[in-house]
Design an enzyme around this catalytic site. Sequence first.
Site, PDB file in Angstrom:
ATOM      1  N   SER A 192     -63.157  35.435 106.327  1.00  0.00           N
ATOM      2  CA  SER A 192     -64.281  35.598 105.400  1.00  0.00           C
ATOM      3  C   SER A 192     -65.476  34.761 105.878  1.00  0.00           C
ATOM      4  O   SER A 192     -65.328  33.885 106.740  1.00  0.00           O
ATOM      5  CB  SER A 192     -63.862  35.146 103.999  1.00  0.00           C
ATOM      6  OG  SER A 192     -63.594  33.747 103.994  1.00  0.00           O
ATOM      7  N   PRO A 208     -52.034  28.202 105.862  1.00  0.00           N
ATOM      8  CA  PRO A 208     -51.406  28.709 104.644  1.00  0.00           C
ATOM      9  C   PRO A 208     -52.028  29.994 104.098  1.00  0.00           C
ATOM     10  O   PRO A 208     -53.241  30.156 104.108  1.00  0.00           O
ATOM     11  CB  PRO A 208     -51.586  27.560 103.638  1.00  0.00           C
ATOM     12  CG  PRO A 208     -52.658  26.698 104.202  1.00  0.00           C
ATOM     13  CD  PRO A 208     -52.572  26.844 105.687  1.00  0.00           C
ATOM     14  N   ASN A 209     -51.145  30.874 103.672  1.00  0.00           N
ATOM     15  CA  ASN A 209     -51.482  32.129 102.987  1.00  0.00           C
ATOM     16  C   ASN A 209     -52.036  33.219 103.899  1.00  0.00           C
ATOM     17  O   ASN A 209     -52.292  34.331 103.432  1.00  0.00           O
ATOM     18  CB  ASN A 209     -52.465  31.870 101.817  1.00  0.00           C
ATOM     19  CG  ASN A 209     -51.906  30.909 100.809  1.00  0.00           C
ATOM     20  OD1 ASN A 209     -50.819  31.139 100.296  1.00  0.00           O
ATOM     21  ND2 ASN A 209     -52.603  29.825 100.534  1.00  0.00           N
ATOM     22  N   ARG A 249     -65.857  25.002 100.321  1.00  0.00           N
ATOM     23  CA  ARG A 249     -65.513  25.625 101.610  1.00  0.00           C
ATOM     24  C   ARG A 249     -66.576  25.353 102.677  1.00  0.00           C
ATOM     25  O   ARG A 249     -66.495  25.867 103.790  1.00  0.00           O
ATOM     26  CB  ARG A 249     -65.330  27.143 101.444  1.00  0.00           C
ATOM     27  CG  ARG A 249     -64.144  27.514 100.585  1.00  0.00           C
ATOM     28  CD  ARG A 249     -63.895  29.015 100.561  1.00  0.00           C
ATOM     29  NE  ARG A 249     -63.227  29.377  99.326  1.00  0.00           N
ATOM     30  CZ  ARG A 249     -61.903  29.369  99.155  1.00  0.00           C
ATOM     31  NH1 ARG A 249     -61.111  29.042 100.141  1.00  0.00           N
ATOM     32  NH2 ARG A 249     -61.370  29.697  97.995  1.00  0.00           N
ATOM     33  N   GLU A 304     -62.417  27.991 116.189  1.00  0.00           N
ATOM     34  CA  GLU A 304     -62.071  28.117 114.770  1.00  0.00           C
ATOM     35  C   GLU A 304     -62.435  29.532 114.300  1.00  0.00           C
ATOM     36  O   GLU A 304     -63.525  30.009 114.608  1.00  0.00           O
ATOM     37  CB  GLU A 304     -62.895  27.079 114.004  1.00  0.00           C
ATOM     38  CG  GLU A 304     -62.779  27.117 112.511  1.00  0.00           C
ATOM     39  CD  GLU A 304     -63.799  26.170 111.848  1.00  0.00           C
ATOM     40  OE1 GLU A 304     -64.854  25.866 112.461  1.00  0.00           O
ATOM     41  OE2 GLU A 304     -63.530  25.757 110.721  1.00  0.00           O
ATOM     42  N   ASN A 328     -57.071  29.284 112.694  1.00  0.00           N
ATOM     43  CA  ASN A 328     -57.599  29.473 111.343  1.00  0.00           C
ATOM     44  C   ASN A 328     -56.752  28.565 110.445  1.00  0.00           C
ATOM     45  O   ASN A 328     -55.661  28.953 110.019  1.00  0.00           O
ATOM     46  CB  ASN A 328     -57.480  30.931 110.909  1.00  0.00           C
ATOM     47  CG  ASN A 328     -58.051  31.136 109.517  1.00  0.00           C
ATOM     48  OD1 ASN A 328     -58.374  30.169 108.817  1.00  0.00           O
ATOM     49  ND2 ASN A 328     -58.183  32.384 109.095  1.00  0.00           N
ATOM     50  N   ALA A 331     -56.938  27.006 104.098  1.00  0.00           N
ATOM     51  CA  ALA A 331     -57.427  25.993 103.146  1.00  0.00           C
ATOM     52  C   ALA A 331     -57.450  24.588 103.757  1.00  0.00           C
ATOM     53  O   ALA A 331     -58.260  23.739 103.352  1.00  0.00           O
ATOM     54  CB  ALA A 331     -56.569  26.012 101.887  1.00  0.00           C
ATOM     55  N   ASP A 384     -57.617  15.547 113.866  1.00  0.00           N
ATOM     56  CA  ASP A 384     -57.159  14.531 114.823  1.00  0.00           C
ATOM     57  C   ASP A 384     -56.214  15.126 115.865  1.00  0.00           C
ATOM     58  O   ASP A 384     -56.259  14.743 117.036  1.00  0.00           O
ATOM     59  CB  ASP A 384     -56.459  13.378 114.086  1.00  0.00           C
ATOM     60  CG  ASP A 384     -57.454  12.470 113.367  1.00  0.00           C
ATOM     61  OD1 ASP A 384     -58.666  12.599 113.621  1.00  0.00           O
ATOM     62  OD2 ASP A 384     -57.012  11.632 112.559  1.00  0.00           O
ATOM     63  N   ARG A 416     -53.260  39.299  99.480  1.00  0.00           N
ATOM     64  CA  ARG A 416     -54.117  38.290  98.843  1.00  0.00           C
ATOM     65  C   ARG A 416     -55.577  38.756  98.825  1.00  0.00           C
ATOM     66  O   ARG A 416     -56.126  39.187  99.846  1.00  0.00           O
ATOM     67  CB  ARG A 416     -53.995  36.922  99.544  1.00  0.00           C
ATOM     68  CG  ARG A 416     -54.675  36.842 100.893  1.00  0.00           C
ATOM     69  CD  ARG A 416     -54.552  35.510 101.582  1.00  0.00           C
ATOM     70  NE  ARG A 416     -55.257  34.423 100.936  1.00  0.00           N
ATOM     71  CZ  ARG A 416     -55.803  33.396 101.594  1.00  0.00           C
ATOM     72  NH1 ARG A 416     -55.718  33.322 102.924  1.00  0.00           N
ATOM     73  NH2 ARG A 416     -56.416  32.448 100.944  1.00  0.00           N
ATOM     74  N   HIS A 433     -60.676  22.649 105.050  1.00  0.00           N
ATOM     75  CA  HIS A 433     -61.589  21.883 104.210  1.00  0.00           C
ATOM     76  C   HIS A 433     -61.027  20.535 103.756  1.00  0.00           C
ATOM     77  O   HIS A 433     -61.693  19.811 103.025  1.00  0.00           O
ATOM     78  CB  HIS A 433     -61.975  22.726 102.984  1.00  0.00           C
ATOM     79  CG  HIS A 433     -62.220  24.172 103.313  1.00  0.00           C
ATOM     80  ND1 HIS A 433     -63.233  24.576 104.150  1.00  0.00           N
ATOM     81  CD2 HIS A 433     -61.556  25.310 102.957  1.00  0.00           C
ATOM     82  CE1 HIS A 433     -63.198  25.904 104.286  1.00  0.00           C
ATOM     83  NE2 HIS A 433     -62.179  26.366 103.568  1.00  0.00           N
ATOM     84  N   HIS A 466     -62.529  32.125 110.830  1.00  0.00           N
ATOM     85  CA  HIS A 466     -62.360  32.419 109.403  1.00  0.00           C
ATOM     86  C   HIS A 466     -62.621  33.893 109.184  1.00  0.00           C
ATOM     87  O   HIS A 466     -63.646  34.410 109.642  1.00  0.00           O
ATOM     88  CB  HIS A 466     -63.291  31.569 108.536  1.00  0.00           C
ATOM     89  CG  HIS A 466     -62.988  30.118 108.677  1.00  0.00           C
ATOM     90  ND1 HIS A 466     -61.841  29.561 108.158  1.00  0.00           N
ATOM     91  CD2 HIS A 466     -63.632  29.137 109.335  1.00  0.00           C
ATOM     92  CE1 HIS A 466     -61.807  28.288 108.486  1.00  0.00           C
ATOM     93  NE2 HIS A 466     -62.873  28.003 109.200  1.00  0.00           N
ATOM     94  N   TYR A 514     -60.521  39.252 101.839  1.00  0.00           N
ATOM     95  CA  TYR A 514     -59.871  39.193 103.158  1.00  0.00           C
ATOM     96  C   TYR A 514     -59.544  40.568 103.742  1.00  0.00           C
ATOM     97  O   TYR A 514     -59.050  40.652 104.872  1.00  0.00           O
ATOM     98  CB  TYR A 514     -58.599  38.341 103.068  1.00  0.00           C
ATOM     99  CG  TYR A 514     -58.901  36.915 102.659  1.00  0.00           C
ATOM    100  CD1 TYR A 514     -59.597  36.063 103.512  1.00  0.00           C
ATOM    101  CD2 TYR A 514     -58.524  36.424 101.402  1.00  0.00           C
ATOM    102  CE1 TYR A 514     -59.900  34.765 103.140  1.00  0.00           C
ATOM    103  CE2 TYR A 514     -58.826  35.122 101.017  1.00  0.00           C
ATOM    104  CZ  TYR A 514     -59.513  34.306 101.887  1.00  0.00           C
ATOM    105  OH  TYR A 514     -59.820  33.020 101.510  1.00  0.00           O
ATOM    106  N   ARG A 527     -69.481  31.278 100.392  1.00  0.00           N
ATOM    107  CA  ARG A 527     -68.506  31.083  99.320  1.00  0.00           C
ATOM    108  C   ARG A 527     -68.709  29.733  98.608  1.00  0.00           C
ATOM    109  O   ARG A 527     -69.791  29.180  98.642  1.00  0.00           O
ATOM    110  CB  ARG A 527     -67.088  31.262  99.895  1.00  0.00           C
ATOM    111  CG  ARG A 527     -66.895  32.684 100.475  1.00  0.00           C
ATOM    112  CD  ARG A 527     -65.502  32.913 101.001  1.00  0.00           C
ATOM    113  NE  ARG A 527     -64.503  32.825  99.915  1.00  0.00           N
ATOM    114  CZ  ARG A 527     -63.192  32.760 100.123  1.00  0.00           C
ATOM    115  NH1 ARG A 527     -62.725  32.786 101.364  1.00  0.00           N
ATOM    116  NH2 ARG A 527     -62.367  32.673  99.101  1.00  0.00           N
TER     117      ARG A 527
HETATM  118  C1  DQA Z   1     -60.127  31.293 105.353  1.00  0.00           C
HETATM  119  C2  DQA Z   1     -61.169  30.644 104.445  1.00  0.00           C
HETATM  120  C3  DQA Z   1     -60.584  29.455 103.715  1.00  0.00           C
HETATM  121  O1  DQA Z   1     -61.570  28.862 102.875  1.00  0.00           O
HETATM  122  C4  DQA Z   1     -59.429  29.892 102.839  1.00  0.00           C
HETATM  123  O2  DQA Z   1     -58.837  28.792 102.189  1.00  0.00           O
HETATM  124  C5  DQA Z   1     -58.418  30.702 103.573  1.00  0.00           C
HETATM  125  C6  DQA Z   1     -58.859  31.647 104.593  1.00  0.00           C
HETATM  126  C7  DQA Z   1     -60.646  32.564 106.032  1.00  0.00           C
HETATM  127  O3  DQA Z   1     -59.997  32.993 106.974  1.00  0.00           O
HETATM  128  O4  DQA Z   1     -61.638  33.133 105.606  1.00  0.00           O
HETATM  129  O5  DQA Z   1     -57.237  30.640 103.277  1.00  0.00           O
HETATM  130  O6  DQA Z   1     -59.814  30.368 106.386  1.00  0.00           O
END
Ligand code: DQA
Length: 143
Positions: A101, A9-10, A110, A97, A73, A76, A86, A17, A79, A99, A22, A106
């Site tokens: 950021s 998401p996002n 997180r 994985e 990635n 959110a 699973d 954002r 977490h 991220h 980011y 943070r």
């Molecule tokens: C994120 C870090 C997550 O905590 C956050 O909710 C995101 C982006 C990152 O790419 O840094 O949406 O996964």
Amino acid sequence: MKVLVINGPNINMLGIREPGIYGKQTFADLLSLLNKTAAEEGIEIEQFQSNHEGDLVDRIQQAYGVFDGIVINPAAYTHTSIAILDALKAVCTPAVEVHISDVNAREPFRQISYAGMACVKTIKGQGLDGYRQAILYLKEYCL
Ligand code: DQA
């Protein structure tokens, strides 16, 4: 080699954002970077982004037996989502994985990553380049 890149998401809001966290590069820039990396490395890359947890689980399940590796990635859902953890365990496909950021620097909420528990590596705080690094890592890992 076939790699599936999954974003939660996002991530589609990159560039809009919280640019202080980011960066200013957009989601379209990320897709260009993936295409460039695929061409340079001779890898087939598919990408999927969703704001919905169940859709992410469905896409991971569909990767079973089709992809050699997954870059994820979960945003959110990193977490919170045991369902994504699973699903990654179920398909038993090497996953990295990413991220954008540095999540370790943070908020306390997180600091836990469920998805990361099913991943062979975590790359964080490298901006969009983290995706390229993850693909290169999988290329070596799957040799
Ligand atoms: C994120 C870090 C997550 O905590 C956050 O909710 C995101 C982006 C990152 O790419 O840094 O949406 O996964």
